[in-house]
Design an enzyme around this catalytic site. Structure first.
Site, mmCIF file in Angstrom:
data_model
loop_
_atom_site.group_PDB
_atom_site.id
_atom_site.type_symbol
_atom_site.label_atom_id
_atom_site.label_comp_id
_atom_site.label_asym_id
_atom_site.label_seq_id
_atom_site.Cartn_x
_atom_site.Cartn_y
_atom_site.Cartn_z
ATOM 1 N N LEU A 129 0.875 -1.197 0.048
ATOM 2 C CA LEU A 129 0.028 -0.104 0.079
ATOM 3 C C LEU A 129 0.916 1.181 0.092
ATOM 4 C CD1 LEU A 129 -2.793 -0.851 2.790
ATOM 5 C CD2 LEU A 129 -2.962 -0.658 0.169
ATOM 6 N N ASP A 130 0.685 2.220 -0.778
ATOM 7 C CA ASP A 130 1.547 3.430 -1.001
ATOM 8 C C ASP A 130 1.426 4.117 0.145
ATOM 9 O OD1 ASP A 130 -0.651 5.256 -1.107
ATOM 10 O OD2 ASP A 130 -0.665 4.690 -3.604
ATOM 11 N N LYS A 131 2.258 5.148 0.426
ATOM 12 C CA LYS A 131 2.291 5.897 1.681
ATOM 13 C C LYS A 131 1.145 6.734 2.022
ATOM 14 C CE LYS A 131 5.020 9.487 3.609
ATOM 15 N NZ LYS A 131 6.079 10.771 3.557
ATOM 16 N N ALA A 132 0.191 7.220 0.924
ATOM 17 C CA ALA A 132 -0.923 7.813 1.403
ATOM 18 C C ALA A 132 -2.092 6.796 1.491
ATOM 19 C CB ALA A 132 -1.264 8.766 0.167
ATOM 20 N N SER A 133 -1.958 5.520 1.274
ATOM 21 C CA SER A 133 -3.006 4.663 1.548
ATOM 22 C C SER A 133 -3.204 4.213 2.903
ATOM 23 C CB SER A 133 -2.809 3.625 0.200
ATOM 24 O OG SER A 133 -3.112 4.081 -0.894
#
Length: 278
Positions: free
Chosen positions: A141-145
């Protein structure tokens, strides 16, 4: 006429011709393929045994800290048989650990990696209280997710879940920066082409509407990089929040943000049946 028998049929040479065809079928090669499947590179073996990541294993091999059957090797191309090789690191035997299956409710702002070169906080900061075992995230999951992220040391299980061919669904709740009209919903359902890549969703529904934003439920059965964000960008829509709430039938439930728990045996078996990773 001398090539046919009394009933007008061709002689048995025809059935003999099927022999080589059958011999070439994969099922007759199952035994050698299964045996070959036990052989992996030395760094991969360390990963499969749950000792460390493959990258860390490569570093150990280069440093001359790994022995196979009593012989130190620094060759990254060394192949070993997982069933028979005696592997040691710094003289200590490497044996397969019990499999661990863990779920984390990932908060926003964390990167999905063990060590970040930029010194940013990582998902492993949420797991410091756990026993020191090598477990890896199943996908990212990317940083903002945020939301459901699995960890395991069972590489076969992880590979099966990540294989695009298994089509294991991932469900996301997505907040966007405006109302979700029919044009947007139909466009997302139809799929988009972004940077030359076809992106599509299994299902797109509206969860709730507001005057300034809306929440969507988007279900994917493929895991392309930043897929939902890119689909929204193609429609000039900004993603405000992206929360993964389920993988297959496994749901995030009421697990608090930043908290983790072990999967139950039933949950593991259900995911294995779904992905064929048993």
């Amino acid at each position: 006429m001398r090539n046919r028998n009394a009933r007008g049929q061709r002689p048995p040479a025809r059935s003999a011709g099927r022999g080589p065809g059958r011999a070439g079928k994969p099922k007759l090669k199952a035994a050698p393929e299964a045996a070959a499947g036990k052989r992996v590179t030395l760094a991969r073996a360390l990963s499969k045994l749950g000792f460390c990541s493959r990258t860390q294993g490569e570093d150990l091999v280069r440093a001359g800290r790994v022995s196979v059957d009593g012989n130190i090797t620094t060759d990254l191309e060394t192949w070993v048989d997982l069933d028979t090789a005696n592997i040691t690191v710094d003289g200590r035997p490497v044996v397969a650990e019990d499999h661990v299956y863990l779920m984390l409710n990932k908060p926003r702002g964390l990167v999905t990696t063990r060590h970040d070169p930029q010194g940013r906080a990582t998902v492993y900061d949420c797991l410091k209280h756990l026993p020191d075992r090598h477990i890896s995230p199943v996908g990212r999951l990317d940083k903002a997710s945020e939301g459901l992220l699995l960890f395991t040391n069972d590489t076969r299980f992880a590979d099966a879940l990540l294989d695009p061919g298994t089509h294991v669904s991932k469900t996301y709740h997505v907040q966007i920066d405006g109302p979700a009209d029919d044009t947007l919903i139909q466009g997302l359902r139809a799929g988009v082409v972004h940077d030359g890549e076809r992106l599509s969703a299994r299902r797109v529904d509206v969860l709730r509407q507001g005057e300034k934003n809306a929440w969507l439920e988007i279900v994917l059965d493929e895991g392309k990089n930043r897929q939902i964000r890119r689909m929204l960008e193609a429609h000039q829509v900004e993603c405000l929040r992206l929360v993964r709430v389920a993988i297959g039938d496994l749901t995030l439930g009421n697990l608090a943000k930043g908290e983790s728990r072990n999967l139950t045996e039933a949950e593991v078996l259900a995911l294995k049946r779904l992905s064929g990773g048993s």
